[in-house]
Motif scaffolding. Sequence first.
Motif, PDB file in Angstrom:
ATOM      1  N   GLU A   1       0.809  -1.216   0.000  1.00 29.63           N
ATOM      2  CA  GLU A   1       0.000   0.000   0.000  1.00 29.63           C
ATOM      3  C   GLU A   1       0.841   1.265   0.000  1.00 29.63           C
ATOM      4  O   GLU A   1       0.375   2.310  -0.485  1.00 29.63           O
ATOM      5  CB  GLU A   1      -0.955  -0.005   1.191  1.00 29.63           C
ATOM      6  N   GLU A   2       2.085   1.203   0.499  1.00 28.24           N
ATOM      7  CA  GLU A   2       2.926   2.397   0.540  1.00 28.24           C
ATOM      8  C   GLU A   2       3.308   2.867  -0.866  1.00 28.24           C
ATOM      9  O   GLU A   2       3.062   4.027  -1.219  1.00 28.24           O
ATOM     10  CB  GLU A   2       4.175   2.152   1.397  1.00 28.24           C
ATOM     11  N   PRO A   3       3.926   2.008  -1.716  1.00 27.03           N
ATOM     12  CA  PRO A   3       4.199   2.466  -3.091  1.00 27.03           C
ATOM     13  C   PRO A   3       2.918   2.732  -3.875  1.00 27.03           C
ATOM     14  O   PRO A   3       2.903   3.606  -4.753  1.00 27.03           O
ATOM     15  CB  PRO A   3       5.007   1.316  -3.698  1.00 27.03           C
ATOM     16  N   LEU A   4       1.842   2.004  -3.573  1.00 25.68           N
ATOM     17  CA  LEU A   4       0.574   2.224  -4.278  1.00 25.68           C
ATOM     18  C   LEU A   4       0.057   3.627  -4.032  1.00 25.68           C
ATOM     19  O   LEU A   4      -0.358   4.326  -4.970  1.00 25.68           O
ATOM     20  CB  LEU A   4      -0.460   1.193  -3.815  1.00 25.68           C
ATOM     21  N   SER A   5       0.089   4.086  -2.778  1.00 23.84           N
ATOM     22  CA  SER A   5      -0.497   5.381  -2.439  1.00 23.84           C
ATOM     23  C   SER A   5       0.462   6.543  -2.646  1.00 23.84           C
ATOM     24  O   SER A   5       0.010   7.673  -2.871  1.00 23.84           O
ATOM     25  CB  SER A   5      -0.964   5.367  -0.974  1.00 23.84           C
ATOM     26  N   MET A   6       1.781   6.288  -2.588  1.00 20.05           N
ATOM     27  CA  MET A   6       2.736   7.390  -2.626  1.00 20.05           C
ATOM     28  C   MET A   6       3.361   7.612  -3.998  1.00 20.05           C
ATOM     29  O   MET A   6       3.617   8.760  -4.384  1.00 20.05           O
ATOM     30  CB  MET A   6       3.840   7.154  -1.582  1.00 20.05           C
ATOM     31  N   THR A   7       3.641   6.554  -4.745  1.00 18.81           N
ATOM     32  CA  THR A   7       4.362   6.714  -6.014  1.00 18.81           C
ATOM     33  C   THR A   7       3.716   5.995  -7.185  1.00 18.81           C
ATOM     34  O   THR A   7       4.083   6.253  -8.328  1.00 18.81           O
ATOM     35  CB  THR A   7       5.805   6.180  -5.883  1.00 18.81           C
ATOM     36  N   GLY A   8       2.784   5.080  -6.928  1.00 18.62           N
ATOM     37  CA  GLY A   8       2.235   4.290  -8.021  1.00 18.62           C
ATOM     38  C   GLY A   8       3.282   3.406  -8.671  1.00 18.62           C
ATOM     39  O   GLY A   8       3.148   3.018  -9.831  1.00 18.62           O
ATOM     40  N   GLY A   9       4.325   3.074  -7.906  1.00 19.98           N
ATOM     41  CA  GLY A   9       5.400   2.228  -8.436  1.00 19.98           C
ATOM     42  C   GLY A   9       6.515   2.993  -9.122  1.00 19.98           C
ATOM     43  O   GLY A   9       7.549   2.411  -9.479  1.00 19.98           O
ATOM     44  N   GLY A  10       6.351   4.296  -9.336  1.00 15.79           N
ATOM     45  CA  GLY A  10       7.356   5.092 -10.037  1.00 15.79           C
ATOM     46  C   GLY A  10       8.453   5.588  -9.109  1.00 15.79           C
ATOM     47  O   GLY A  10       8.457   5.277  -7.913  1.00 15.79           O
ATOM     48  N   PRO A  11       9.388   6.365  -9.678  1.00 14.54           N
ATOM     49  CA  PRO A  11       9.506   6.675 -11.109  1.00 14.54           C
ATOM     50  C   PRO A  11      10.192   5.533 -11.866  1.00 14.54           C
ATOM     51  O   PRO A  11      11.157   4.939 -11.365  1.00 14.54           O
ATOM     52  CB  PRO A  11      10.391   7.934 -11.102  1.00 14.54           C
ATOM     53  N   ASN A  12       9.689   5.209 -13.024  1.00 10.81           N
ATOM     54  CA  ASN A  12      10.240   4.141 -13.871  1.00 10.81           C
ATOM     55  C   ASN A  12      10.365   2.822 -13.101  1.00 10.81           C
ATOM     56  O   ASN A  12      11.393   2.148 -13.171  1.00 10.81           O
ATOM     57  CB  ASN A  12      11.607   4.560 -14.447  1.00 10.81           C
ATOM     58  N   GLU A  13       9.306   2.485 -12.336  1.00 10.79           N
ATOM     59  CA  GLU A  13       9.240   1.242 -11.561  1.00 10.79           C
ATOM     60  C   GLU A  13      10.337   1.136 -10.497  1.00 10.79           C
ATOM     61  O   GLU A  13      10.681   0.053 -10.042  1.00 10.79           O
ATOM     62  CB  GLU A  13       9.281   0.009 -12.473  1.00 10.79           C
ATOM     63  N   ALA A  14      10.872   2.276 -10.063  1.00 16.11           N
ATOM     64  CA  ALA A  14      11.939   2.272  -9.058  1.00 16.11           C
ATOM     65  C   ALA A  14      11.434   1.865  -7.682  1.00 16.11           C
ATOM     66  O   ALA A  14      12.232   1.477  -6.825  1.00 16.11           O
ATOM     67  CB  ALA A  14      12.601   3.653  -8.978  1.00 16.11           C
ATOM     68  N   SER A  15      10.119   1.958  -7.457  1.00 22.79           N
ATOM     69  CA  SER A  15       9.577   1.605  -6.144  1.00 22.79           C
ATOM     70  C   SER A  15       8.597   0.441  -6.205  1.00 22.79           C
ATOM     71  O   SER A  15       7.889   0.169  -5.233  1.00 22.79           O
ATOM     72  CB  SER A  15       8.875   2.823  -5.520  1.00 22.79           C
ATOM     73  N   VAL A  16       8.550  -0.263  -7.332  1.00 26.29           N
ATOM     74  CA  VAL A  16       7.648  -1.408  -7.468  1.00 26.29           C
ATOM     75  C   VAL A  16       8.162  -2.569  -6.625  1.00 26.29           C
ATOM     76  O   VAL A  16       9.336  -2.931  -6.702  1.00 26.29           O
ATOM     77  CB  VAL A  16       7.530  -1.848  -8.942  1.00 26.29           C
ATOM     78  N   SER A  17       7.298  -3.147  -5.817  1.00 27.05           N
ATOM     79  CA  SER A  17       7.644  -4.310  -5.004  1.00 27.05           C
ATOM     80  C   SER A  17       6.870  -5.518  -5.511  1.00 27.05           C
ATOM     81  O   SER A  17       5.944  -5.394  -6.319  1.00 27.05           O
ATOM     82  CB  SER A  17       7.305  -4.055  -3.532  1.00 27.05           C
TER      83      SER A  17
END
Length: 304
Positions: free
Chosen positions: A240-256
Amino acid sequence: MKIENHIIRQKQRERAKKNLLAWLLFLPALIVLYFIIWRPQVMGFAWSFFRMKGYRVEEFVGFDNYRIVLSNTHFVQWLLNTVKYVLWSLVVGFIPPYIVALMINEMVHLKNTFKVVIYLPMIVPGIAAFLIWKLMYSSDATGLLNMFLSLFGMEPYVWLQDGRFTILFIVISMTWKSMGGAMLLYFAAVQGISTELYEAAVIDGAGMWKRILHVTLPQTSGVLLLNLIRQIISVFQVMEEPLSMTGGGPNEASVSLGYKIYQYGIVGNNQVGQALAISGIMFVLLIICTIFYFYFNKKIQEQY
């Protein structure tokens, strides 16, 4: 002899009655665990070997879902990002709650006040807390952190848009949110240490640091290890953290991996099988962590 046999049978009936009452009290918890944790986990792992249409099982495809996931060119990055979340959480969020617990334990005044203040973020709903942090991290001049930078004549910084440190900034918000619970756990462990051990250490001439090193740390090592494994398991499932804060961006840098399970299972079109495959992979990795926990916990118990 008959009297002895009667007494034995009576004790056995009393023991059976107590066991029955205990199981009846434990039964609701077992039912909840079965329907919410055990059954979905087993069914999800079994369904990962099937082609799914929505959440309806169609045909057995073996390891095809796993092959599709593992052959994705971004899978290694998702896995490494998840590991980064865990490592940063250990650097930023594992030791500070323990230090705060030790500090509060040494306080004479306002001890309860500090405990309440530090625990307050725990009662804030998760999504709300992370949206607040998203606004604080805003890259324009209206972001709270950039407002502080402007006081020193510095230019606004693209906090969550800097792919090098996006995960670190997300972990900082996670630590702020969860620190209170870990602090209370450590504080309870420290409070449970016998004062006689500290008195003996003082008589031996041990200062504060030696008391912490030779008394506090050994006596709380079990809780530290337990919280270490618990934190690894919980952060490894970050979603939920990357979902609400970055949407997985930038360039999938925060995708888990947890975020990809959400994308495959909820957002994706007929990709539930891949979501279940990633869940299966995570399950195996976390089982390995749990095995290490039991191994090291046994070593600690044997040592102390």
